[in-house]
Write an enzyme that holds these catalytic residues in place. Structure first.
Site, PDB file in Angstrom:
ATOM      1  N   PHE A 124      -4.864  -8.399 -10.231  1.00 37.97           N
ATOM      2  CA  PHE A 124      -5.470  -7.290  -9.492  1.00 37.97           C
ATOM      3  C   PHE A 124      -6.990  -7.500  -9.441  1.00 37.97           C
ATOM      4  O   PHE A 124      -7.593  -7.839 -10.460  1.00 37.97           O
ATOM      5  CB  PHE A 124      -5.139  -5.978 -10.213  1.00 37.97           C
ATOM      6  CG  PHE A 124      -5.438  -4.756  -9.408  1.00 37.97           C
ATOM      7  CD1 PHE A 124      -4.620  -4.388  -8.350  1.00 37.97           C
ATOM      8  CD2 PHE A 124      -6.545  -3.977  -9.687  1.00 37.97           C
ATOM      9  CE1 PHE A 124      -4.897  -3.262  -7.598  1.00 37.97           C
ATOM     10  CE2 PHE A 124      -6.832  -2.841  -8.939  1.00 37.97           C
ATOM     11  CZ  PHE A 124      -6.005  -2.490  -7.889  1.00 37.97           C
ATOM     12  N   ASP A 202      -2.031  -7.243 -18.463  1.00 42.09           N
ATOM     13  CA  ASP A 202      -2.175  -5.974 -17.744  1.00 42.09           C
ATOM     14  C   ASP A 202      -0.758  -5.557 -17.327  1.00 42.09           C
ATOM     15  O   ASP A 202      -0.124  -6.205 -16.492  1.00 42.09           O
ATOM     16  CB  ASP A 202      -3.083  -6.190 -16.522  1.00 42.09           C
ATOM     17  CG  ASP A 202      -3.300  -4.906 -15.729  1.00 42.09           C
ATOM     18  OD1 ASP A 202      -2.490  -3.965 -15.878  1.00 42.09           O
ATOM     19  OD2 ASP A 202      -4.261  -4.855 -14.941  1.00 42.09           O
ATOM     20  N   TYR A 227      -0.036   5.950 -14.372  1.00 41.36           N
ATOM     21  CA  TYR A 227       0.195   6.801 -13.189  1.00 41.36           C
ATOM     22  C   TYR A 227       1.159   6.196 -12.177  1.00 41.36           C
ATOM     23  O   TYR A 227       1.407   6.787 -11.141  1.00 41.36           O
ATOM     24  CB  TYR A 227      -1.130   7.183 -12.509  1.00 41.36           C
ATOM     25  CG  TYR A 227      -2.114   6.043 -12.284  1.00 41.36           C
ATOM     26  CD1 TYR A 227      -1.884   5.076 -11.334  1.00 41.36           C
ATOM     27  CD2 TYR A 227      -3.287   5.972 -13.036  1.00 41.36           C
ATOM     28  CE1 TYR A 227      -2.792   4.049 -11.127  1.00 41.36           C
ATOM     29  CE2 TYR A 227      -4.200   4.949 -12.853  1.00 41.36           C
ATOM     30  CZ  TYR A 227      -3.952   3.988 -11.888  1.00 41.36           C
ATOM     31  OH  TYR A 227      -4.849   2.975 -11.699  1.00 41.36           O
ATOM     32  N   LYS A 228       1.698   5.009 -12.486  1.00 42.69           N
ATOM     33  CA  LYS A 228       2.661   4.409 -11.549  1.00 42.69           C
ATOM     34  C   LYS A 228       4.076   4.790 -12.011  1.00 42.69           C
ATOM     35  O   LYS A 228       4.503   5.917 -11.827  1.00 42.69           O
ATOM     36  CB  LYS A 228       2.455   2.893 -11.487  1.00 42.69           C
ATOM     37  CG  LYS A 228       1.061   2.476 -11.004  1.00 42.69           C
ATOM     38  CD  LYS A 228       0.929   0.961 -10.978  1.00 42.69           C
ATOM     39  CE  LYS A 228      -0.508   0.500 -10.780  1.00 42.69           C
ATOM     40  NZ  LYS A 228      -1.060   0.803  -9.461  1.00 42.69           N
ATOM     41  N   ARG A 381       4.859  -2.811   1.166  1.00 47.48           N
ATOM     42  CA  ARG A 381       5.492  -2.771  -0.161  1.00 47.48           C
ATOM     43  C   ARG A 381       6.443  -1.575  -0.234  1.00 47.48           C
ATOM     44  O   ARG A 381       6.046  -0.445   0.048  1.00 47.48           O
ATOM     45  CB  ARG A 381       4.428  -2.627  -1.257  1.00 47.48           C
ATOM     46  CG  ARG A 381       3.443  -3.774  -1.333  1.00 47.48           C
ATOM     47  CD  ARG A 381       2.593  -3.706  -2.594  1.00 47.48           C
ATOM     48  NE  ARG A 381       1.947  -2.411  -2.801  1.00 47.48           N
ATOM     49  CZ  ARG A 381       1.186  -2.119  -3.861  1.00 47.48           C
ATOM     50  NH1 ARG A 381       1.003  -3.026  -4.824  1.00 47.48           N
ATOM     51  NH2 ARG A 381       0.625  -0.939  -3.979  1.00 47.48           N
TER      52      ARG A 381
HETATM   53  C1  LIG Z   1      -2.556  -4.200 -12.066  1.00 46.08           C
HETATM   54  C2  LIG Z   1      -3.703  -3.242 -12.030  1.00 46.08           C
HETATM   55  N1  LIG Z   1      -4.728  -3.414 -12.878  1.00 46.08           N
HETATM   56  C3  LIG Z   1      -5.786  -2.581 -12.890  1.00 46.08           C
HETATM   57  C4  LIG Z   1      -5.851  -1.519 -12.029  1.00 46.08           C
HETATM   58  C5  LIG Z   1      -7.054  -0.618 -12.067  1.00 46.08           C
HETATM   59  O1  LIG Z   1      -6.702   0.545 -12.715  1.00 46.08           O
HETATM   60  P1  LIG Z   1      -7.760   1.755 -12.890  1.00 46.08           P
HETATM   61  O2  LIG Z   1      -8.280   2.069 -11.537  1.00 46.08           O
HETATM   62  O3  LIG Z   1      -6.942   2.876 -13.422  1.00 46.08           O
HETATM   63  O4  LIG Z   1      -8.827   1.296 -13.796  1.00 46.08           O
HETATM   64  C6  LIG Z   1      -4.791  -1.287 -11.133  1.00 46.08           C
HETATM   65  C7  LIG Z   1      -4.851  -0.152 -10.195  1.00 46.08           C
HETATM   66  O5  LIG Z   1      -3.975   0.103  -9.411  1.00 46.08           O
HETATM   67  C8  LIG Z   1      -3.697  -2.177 -11.137  1.00 46.08           C
HETATM   68  O6  LIG Z   1      -2.684  -2.014 -10.288  1.00 46.08           O
END
Ligand SMILES: Cc1ncc(COP(=O)(O)O)c(C=O)c1O
Length: 421
Positions: A124, A202, A227-228, A381
């Protein structure tokens, strides 16, 4: 396979089907974006209302002792149970991005691993940005980003070669956000350890839908959002995990009072907590924590193994539908076809994906609305949250995409994009 009756039959046989009733639903709307933001558990509404009316509204400061101070610990305990670790090693709080910063900073400040940062092109973007920023701060080389043939699947041999070439601190997303590709966690952890390296996992796209045992998989450090698939609510606090024996060597870059061994002694100097709490900084986000408990409880009640099994069945069902109905219309499946190699969304590509996505969200003439999401360049998606997604939802969504394509409804839709797609 290709009929609504068959989909209904699968729903009738589904042992998790009744969990759907625990969430709020909109009539005539199918939600396929639980991989981005999970649905609202009905109990979360009750909990939040009560917290606002009674704990905040009436009890005020007394609620710290009566309810709030124990909250992060209770939720940490529940997530520790979900991931098979001890609550000394896992805590909730802040965002995934902030937690990744803290953990990577702690590793770079220690002498535990070489100061080479490595990630890959499936990760990400926020994770890569954070590593880039830290490399500048620590005056080390920018993170080496392993790039594969495409951004859909890791080439594990190439990844391992690069780890061997430049051992150090690696960050990978267990389930990739574009294609839902799922890495073989344990074998990579073992390989990293043999090569004087550590992987920060992650788990954002995996938590709540992939059965993860952090102990058995020999994971040393992990983090992720809630939150997912954990349905914790918009911006709900993230979590971090550090293997017990590493904790004493790692320090948070933010030395705040909640990370102190005894914050309410108000004493100088700073003595870090001797467990994961040393990574706390300030006052916990109480309302967000209250909002996220119901989603975690439902996940624990349903059982993560059953959730993952249903996810695999549903993603398989969906890929079969797509192969028979949408591939002939020019769609391509970008998610691995082997259910052991994927998380819980199916990504399909088409030149018109964005306009098809918009048509799905808008609906037509009072017909069903389908809510998926879009990621550049041309990925649609389709997220499956087994705890509330039915087989019928999946059948009807594919039927709707077929309709949009055969009627060319998408041609009447503009290309404009809002900020969040
Ligand atoms: C795989 C992954 N890592 C990191 C993040 C960033 O998360 P946050 O905005 O809660 O810091 C996301 C956000 O969707 C994500 O999908």
């Amino acid at each position: 396979m290709n009929s609504i009756e068959q989909a209904k039959k699968f729903d009738a046989q589904d042992s998790l089907a009744s969990f759907r009733e625990n969430f709020q639903h909109q009539s005539n709307e199918i939600y396929l974006d639980g991989n981005s933001l999970g649905k609202l558990p009905l109990q979360a509404k009750v909990d939040l209302q009560k917290a606002v009316d009674e704990q905040w509204g009436e009890n005020l400061i007394r609620s710290w002792n009566d309810h709030w101070l124990e909250l992060p610990e209770r939720l940490g305990q529940k997530l520790a149970t979900l991931f098979g670790v001890s609550s000394e090693e896992l805590k909730v709080g802040e965002s995934t991005s902030v937690n990744l910063y803290k953990l990577t900073h702690a590793l770079l400040s220690s002498e535990l691993f070489p100061k080479n940062l490595l990630t890959d092109s499936l990760n990400f973007p926020s994770d890569v940005y954070i590593m880039e920023g830290l490399a500048k701060q620590f005056k080390c080389n920018p993170p080496f980003v392993v790039s594969y043939k495409n951004d859909l699947k890791a080439d594990l041999e190439l990844l391992k070669r690069e780890i061997k070439n430049q051992p150090g601190i690696i960050c990978l997303s267990l389930v990739g956000f574009k294609s839902a590709y799922l890495y073989p966690m344990k074998s990579l952890n073992v390989f990293a350890e043999e090569n004087n390296s550590i992987i920060i996992w992650d788990l954002s796209h995996a938590a709540g839908v992939v059965a993860i045992d952090l102990k058995k998989s020999k994971t040393k450090i992990a983090l992720g959002c809630t939150y997912k698939f954990l349905n914790g609510g918009p911006g709900s606090p993230a979590f971090i995990y550090i293997q017990k024996k590493l904790i004493k060597d790692l320090y948070s870059p933010i030395q705040g009072w909640f990370g102190h061994q005894k914050p309410f002694d108000f004493s100088l100097p700073f003595i870090p907590a001797n467990n994961i709490n040393r990574f706390d900084a300030g006052t916990p986000h109480v309302l967000s924590l209250i909002g996220m408990e119901a989603g975690i409880d439902l996940c624990l009640k349903a059982g993560i193994s059953d959730i993952q099994k249903k996810s695999q069945d549903q993603t398989t069902y969906l890929t079969k539908l797509i192969e028979s109905k949408l591939v002939p219309m020019g769609f391509k499946i970008e998610t691995p076809l082997n259910s052991q190699e994927r998380g819980s969304h199916i990504t399909i590509a088409h030149d018109e994906s964005w306009r098809v996505c918009k048509a799905l969200i808008q609906g037509i003439n009072g017909g069903v609305k389908v809510i998926p999401d879009f990621r550049p360049p041309n990925y649609l998606r389709l997220g499956i949250a087994p705890i509330y997604t039915s087989f019928t939802d999946l059948f009807r969504s594919i039927e709707r995409i077929e309709q949009i394509m055969t009627t060319k409804e998408y041609l009447n839709i503009d290309q404009e994009k809002p900020k969040v797609t």
